[in-house]
Write a protein that holds these residues in place. Structure first.
Motif, short mmCIF file in Angstrom:
data_model
loop_
_atom_site.label_atom_id
_atom_site.label_comp_id
_atom_site.label_asym_id
_atom_site.label_seq_id
_atom_site.Cartn_x
_atom_site.Cartn_y
_atom_site.Cartn_z
N GLY A 16 0.98 -73.92 -42.80
CA GLY A 16 0.56 -73.16 -43.84
C GLY A 16 0.26 -71.80 -43.65
N MET A 17 -0.45 -71.09 -42.64
CA MET A 17 -0.74 -70.03 -42.46
C MET A 17 -0.39 -69.73 -42.26
SD MET A 17 -3.74 -70.29 -39.52
CE MET A 17 -4.82 -68.70 -39.65
N ILE A 18 1.22 -69.37 -41.67
CA ILE A 18 2.25 -68.49 -42.22
C ILE A 18 2.74 -68.31 -43.71
CG2 ILE A 18 4.49 -68.55 -41.23
CD1 ILE A 18 3.34 -69.38 -38.33
N GLU A 19 2.58 -69.25 -44.05
CA GLU A 19 3.34 -69.20 -44.55
C GLU A 19 2.50 -68.72 -45.88
OE1 GLU A 19 3.87 -73.34 -46.19
OE2 GLU A 19 6.03 -73.52 -44.90
N ASP A 20 1.47 -68.19 -45.83
CA ASP A 20 0.27 -67.91 -47.03
C ASP A 20 0.22 -67.03 -46.67
OD1 ASP A 20 -0.59 -70.39 -48.09
OD2 ASP A 20 -2.70 -71.19 -47.06
N GLY A 21 0.84 -66.38 -45.34
CA GLY A 21 0.31 -64.82 -45.30
C GLY A 21 -0.95 -64.00 -44.08
N ASP A 22 -1.12 -65.28 -43.62
CA ASP A 22 -2.41 -65.38 -43.63
C ASP A 22 -2.50 -64.71 -41.81
OD1 ASP A 22 -3.70 -65.95 -45.57
OD2 ASP A 22 -3.76 -68.03 -44.46
#
Length: 134
Positions: A51-57
């Motif tokens: 989720g973090m990767i998909e959100d660009g975090d």
């Protein structure tokens, strides 16, 4: 993929063991046994990181286990390290596949809003995860 190990804290409860990650607010897991809790923690961490990767975090570096401060309000049962696989640099690959299957992959990937490469990478990850848990 790059492998990292993140610290996790296990707490015993009346129905098993809860797990939380000092490096990731809101990333928690639970299991009836310590082994089950560790497995669930790995799955929860993978989902949280995806989720973090998909959100660009930005993904933090793991805090060394010995540097995780103790919270006086938490009754720790144990501390463990949980493995996480982070994506590495994309590499071009040439594969051979039956043309009808390739057309079906392309159609399905497009319906999912993905590229062929993204779809095949996701499918490979899912197959490997399923094999690990079988």
């Amino acid at each position: 993929m790059a492998t990292r190990y993140y610290p996790a804290i296990l707490e015993q409860s009346s129905d098993g063991f809860g797990v939380f990650f000092p490096d990731f607010d809101g990333c928690v897991a639970h299991g009836a046994t310590t082994e089950d809790a560790a497995r669930q923690a790995e799955e929860a961490l993978a989902l949280h990181l995806r989720g973090m990767i998909e959100d660009g975090d930005a993904i933090p570096d793991p805090t060394p286990l010995e540097r995780v401060e103790r919270d006086p309000e938490v009754e720790e049962f144990a501390r463990i390290l949980v493995r996480a696989e982070l994506p590495g640099r994309a590499v071009r690959a040439n594969i051979t596949m039956e043309e009808g299957l390739l057309a079906a992959v392309d159609t399905f990937a497009k319906q999912q809003g993905k590229t062929r490469s993204a779809f095949l990478a996701d499918a490979a990850r899912a197959a490997m995860q399923e094999a690990r848990t079988a």
